[in-house]
Enzyme design. Structure first.
Site, PDB file in Angstrom:
ATOM      1  N   LYS A  36      51.411 -71.795  13.010  1.00  0.00           N
ATOM      2  CA  LYS A  36      51.857 -71.351  14.281  1.00  0.00           C
ATOM      3  C   LYS A  36      52.795 -70.341  14.235  1.00  0.00           C
ATOM      4  CE  LYS A  36      53.758 -71.435  18.415  1.00  0.00           C
ATOM      5  NZ  LYS A  36      55.011 -71.080  19.008  1.00  0.00           N
ATOM      6  N   ASP A  43      49.092 -74.169  19.244  1.00  0.00           N
ATOM      7  CA  ASP A  43      50.282 -75.068  19.527  1.00  0.00           C
ATOM      8  C   ASP A  43      49.383 -76.252  20.290  1.00  0.00           C
ATOM      9  OD1 ASP A  43      50.061 -74.038  21.821  1.00  0.00           O
ATOM     10  OD2 ASP A  43      52.216 -74.635  22.359  1.00  0.00           O
TER      11      ASP A  43
END
Length: 224
Positions: free
Chosen positions: A129, A147
């Site tokens: 991420k 996320d």
DNA sequence: ATCCCGAGGG
DNA sequence: CCCTCTGGAT
């Protein structure tokens, strides 16, 4: 089964419509972290894990004044570094990450932030991420940060083919969405989905009443 | 109590 | 796949 299943073309069309609505809902969703170079963005993004951008922004001025580059941060006193970043939380682990990360940058990457997924995720404290955020915002290399919000929101909107799965694979979500949108949309779309998850589509009590997406959302009203 | 624009370790 | 890591705000 195949007959009742929504066609991919229809699903992609719906995803694009819902993306347009997200753009209307959140006109100003860009990188909340102010940064001047890739190193600062990388550090700020590592610090951002499980905290608010306000806390990160409250420590970065002092942090970058004292450690403006990987070389100086690599030589930082650990306890002093911990003290500076303390307000963001997870300070012990994150200080260790920043030390190891900046040491690796100076020793293995000529003091620069690498521009590939494999190299970025080889740095301590940098996952997929974070790497995608840095690639997209610092280098203009399209990436799709996934996320917990993206996982939840795309599942509820059924942007995922495996939306029923209890524990969805973030990499698969990334690939599915990237398959349905042009690369120039990826970073922006990710930011909006994340923002939507925080503002409206909460984990526990999503605010479907004030959500323009509720009309087309398969999960609207079935939660909370 | 629960959540924060996660990642690493067991 | 689970857990922990931080503390402040709601």
């Amino acid at each position: 089964m195949a007959a009742s299943k929504e066609s991919k073309a229809r699903r992609v069309a719906r995803m694009h419509e819902e993306y347009a609505i997200l753009c209307e809902m959140y006109p100003d969703v860009y990188c909340a972290l102010h940064f001047h170079n890739p190193f600062e963005l990388l550090v700020a993004t590592v610090l951002s894990a499980q905290t608010t951008d306000k806390r990160v922004n409250s420590v970065t001025p002092e942090l970058f004044a004292i450690y403006p580059d990987p070389g100086s941060m690599a030589r930082a006193d650990p306890s002093r570094l911990e003290g500076i970043i303390h307000p963001v939380g997870f300070y012990h682990a994150k200080a260790a990450h920043l030390l190891g990360l900046s040491q690796m940058l100076t020793e293995d990457f000529d003091g620069r932030v690498p521009q590939t997924m494999d190299e970025l995720t080889s740095l301590p404290g940098v996952g997929r991420k974070t790497a995608n955020v840095v690639l997209g915002n610092a280098f203009g290399i399209p990436g799709f940060p996934v996320d917990t919000h993206v996982i939840r929101v795309t599942g509820r909107l059924r942007w995922r083919t495996d939306w029923r799965t209890t524990h969805p694979d973030p990499v698969r979500i990334e690939h599915e969405i990237c398959d349905c949108f042009p690369p120039e949309d990826w970073t922006d779309l990710s930011h909006r989905l994340i923002f939507h998850g925080r503002q409206t589509c909460h984990a526990r009590r999503p605010d479907c009443g004030s959500c323009p997406l509720a009309a087309s959302c398969p999960s609207a009203g079935t939660l909370g």
